[in-house]
Design an enzyme around this catalytic site. Structure first.
Site, mmCIF file in Angstrom:
data_model
loop_
_atom_site.group_PDB
_atom_site.id
_atom_site.type_symbol
_atom_site.label_atom_id
_atom_site.label_comp_id
_atom_site.label_asym_id
_atom_site.label_seq_id
_atom_site.Cartn_x
_atom_site.Cartn_y
_atom_site.Cartn_z
ATOM 1 N N THR A 32 3.650 -8.647 6.306
ATOM 2 C CA THR A 32 2.816 -9.474 5.434
ATOM 3 C C THR A 32 3.105 -10.955 5.597
ATOM 4 O O THR A 32 2.203 -11.791 5.488
ATOM 5 C CB THR A 32 3.014 -9.058 3.961
ATOM 6 O OG1 THR A 32 2.546 -7.722 3.788
ATOM 7 C CG2 THR A 32 2.254 -9.974 3.019
ATOM 8 N N TYR A 46 -5.424 -7.356 2.751
ATOM 9 C CA TYR A 46 -5.308 -8.308 3.852
ATOM 10 C C TYR A 46 -4.873 -7.564 5.120
ATOM 11 O O TYR A 46 -4.574 -6.359 5.099
ATOM 12 C CB TYR A 46 -4.290 -9.401 3.495
ATOM 13 C CG TYR A 46 -2.957 -8.842 3.077
ATOM 14 C CD1 TYR A 46 -1.993 -8.486 4.018
ATOM 15 C CD2 TYR A 46 -2.667 -8.643 1.727
ATOM 16 C CE1 TYR A 46 -0.785 -7.952 3.629
ATOM 17 C CE2 TYR A 46 -1.457 -8.105 1.333
ATOM 18 C CZ TYR A 46 -0.517 -7.763 2.288
ATOM 19 O OH TYR A 46 0.681 -7.224 1.903
ATOM 20 N N SER A 79 4.898 -3.037 8.911
ATOM 21 C CA SER A 79 6.177 -2.334 8.915
ATOM 22 C C SER A 79 6.083 -0.854 8.568
ATOM 23 O O SER A 79 7.042 -0.113 8.784
ATOM 24 C CB SER A 79 7.180 -3.023 7.985
ATOM 25 O OG SER A 79 6.856 -2.830 6.631
ATOM 26 N N THR A 112 7.523 -5.764 4.323
ATOM 27 C CA THR A 112 8.369 -5.332 3.205
ATOM 28 C C THR A 112 8.421 -3.817 3.006
ATOM 29 O O THR A 112 9.343 -3.314 2.371
ATOM 30 C CB THR A 112 7.901 -5.978 1.891
ATOM 31 O OG1 THR A 112 6.539 -5.616 1.635
ATOM 32 C CG2 THR A 112 8.043 -7.490 1.948
ATOM 33 N N ASP A 113 7.461 -3.079 3.562
ATOM 34 C CA ASP A 113 7.415 -1.644 3.290
ATOM 35 C C ASP A 113 8.661 -0.908 3.774
ATOM 36 O O ASP A 113 9.115 0.047 3.137
ATOM 37 C CB ASP A 113 6.166 -1.018 3.928
ATOM 38 C CG ASP A 113 4.904 -1.317 3.144
ATOM 39 O OD1 ASP A 113 5.013 -1.928 2.062
ATOM 40 O OD2 ASP A 113 3.815 -0.949 3.614
ATOM 41 N N LYS A 185 12.865 -1.467 -2.309
ATOM 42 C CA LYS A 185 11.617 -2.029 -2.816
ATOM 43 C C LYS A 185 11.280 -1.340 -4.126
ATOM 44 O O LYS A 185 11.163 -0.115 -4.196
ATOM 45 C CB LYS A 185 10.484 -1.843 -1.798
ATOM 46 C CG LYS A 185 9.220 -2.634 -2.138
ATOM 47 C CD LYS A 185 8.212 -2.595 -0.992
ATOM 48 C CE LYS A 185 7.011 -3.486 -1.309
ATOM 49 N NZ LYS A 185 6.024 -3.507 -0.207
ATOM 50 N N GLU A 307 25.525 20.072 -8.159
ATOM 51 C CA GLU A 307 24.364 20.928 -8.362
ATOM 52 C C GLU A 307 24.210 21.977 -7.270
ATOM 53 O O GLU A 307 23.264 22.763 -7.294
ATOM 54 C CB GLU A 307 23.103 20.075 -8.440
ATOM 55 C CG GLU A 307 23.005 19.215 -9.691
ATOM 56 C CD GLU A 307 22.984 20.050 -10.963
ATOM 57 O OE1 GLU A 307 22.314 21.105 -10.977
ATOM 58 O OE2 GLU A 307 23.656 19.654 -11.935
#
Length: 350
Positions: A32, A46, A79, A112-113, A185, A307
């Site tokens: 981005t 975009y 990304s 950023t992903d 994120k 667990e």
């Protein structure tokens, strides 16, 4: 690694730089921060990865006042398209540059992903204590209040700073500094999306200067045992997500497709559904697939023998790593060993 050693190394690097500006290399990969929209108000829908490195640097002329900056376009992708091949290419280029005396630090512009995954991968394979800072943006370069320019400016200052030496790979956006291992994120679209849940930021950027308040205690970068210099590929590791009414279809499919490892993103403390999931993971383990129990929760330690009876199943637990980061560590671990006790040691070390 002692605090004294870090201080001595920082002093040595600072002396080597001399009185002039630091030399910072900016490696561009797309995202981005290099995106464009149809209008100045387009912040959704975009196109990412359209602006080249020289345009990015020229858009922030103030960079010349804080560092001697050079740019290089390593690749140009959104990304979400990041893959192992790109990671290996990027890591090898970063290590080659950091080995040069005329490079004091590196900034990587990134979407950023998957910024949290790339940063953690590099945190495990970079072979230098020199600063490596990964930066991105939540708004494209054409937006009214694009955050890319100030993020890039701060990242260059950080990468050229003595304070960032030996801190591992850093993620710096929105005036906040995060450790690669712990950052994630946290929001789909807001500028303050990158957070380190519970553990907190490493520090802040303010007044053209980084301020650190803590640092990671886990091994990284120059102290890491992982080396990708001679690797052309990474082992296949996949993630299976836990949910109510889960079945074994995904596990069986990944095993049939050749997975060498599976990270189970379980509910709660990495819980396994019975009888649907646990037998499938046992069968996969008997075929040589390494199983790591992680959690979809996003915070906290996955307790060994909590667990699930991990010792009996010969499973590994992810400690505090989220599933996507557990996958990265498992991939690198499998380049060295398939011994689950040794892999568990790695998860408690990194």
């Amino acid at each position: 690694m002692s605090v004294l050693f870090v201080l001595l190394f920082s002093f040595a690097v600072a002396e080597a730089r001399g009185p002039g500006l630091p030399n910072v290399m900016v490696l561009a990969t797309g995202g981005t921060i290099a995106g464009t929209g149809s209008s100045s108000t387009t912040v959704v829908g975009y196109t990412a990865a359209t602006v080249g490195i020289e345009t990015l640097l020229n858009a922030v002329p103030e960079l010349k006042t804080v560092a001697n900056v050079k740019g290089e376009q390593v690749f140009q992708i959104a990304s979400e398209n990041m893959n192992n091949d790109y990671w290996l290419k990027l890591a090898k280029r970063v290590n080659a540059l950091l080995a040069q005396d005329d490079v004091d630090g590196i900034v990587i512009t990134h979407g950023t992903d998957t910024i949290e995954e790339t940063s953690y991968f590099l945190d495990l394979v970079v072979k230098s204590k020199k600063p490596v800072v990964i930066v991105g943006a939540m708004r494209p370069s054409t937006a009214i209040s694009a955050d890319g320019p100030i993020n890039l400016y701060n990242a260059v200052i950080l990468a050229g700073s003595d304070e960032a030496i030996g801190k591992g790979v850093l993620v710096a956006l929105n005036d906040q500094i995060n450790a690669a291992r712990d950052v994630t994120k946290n929001n789909t679209s807001t500028a303050d999306t990158f957070r380190t849940p519970e553990l907190g930021f490493l520090g802040y950027m303010q007044g053209n200067k980084p301020y650190f308040y803590r640092q990671s205690t886990r091994r990284h970068t120059a102290d890491s045992e992982f080396d990708v210099s001679n690797l052309d590929a990474l082992p296949q590791v996949d993630i299976v997500y836990g949910y109510a009414n889960m079945n074994r279809v995904a596990i069986d499919a990944f095993v049939a497709a050749g997975a060498k490892g599976i990270v189970h993103a379980g509910v709660g403390d990495g819980s396994l559904a019975r009888p649907a999931v646990e037998p499938a993971l046992d069968e996969a383990r008997k075929k040589g697939v390494v199983i790591v129990r992680s959690s979809r929760v996003g915070n906290g330690i996955v307790a060994r023998n909590g667990e699930a009876k991990d010792d009996e199943h010969d499973f590994v637990v992810s400690d505090t790593l989220n599933p996507q980061k557990a996958r990265i560590l498992l991939m690198l671990a499998l380049t060295k060993t398939t011994d689950t006790k040794e892999i568990q040691r790695m998860f408690y070390t990194y």
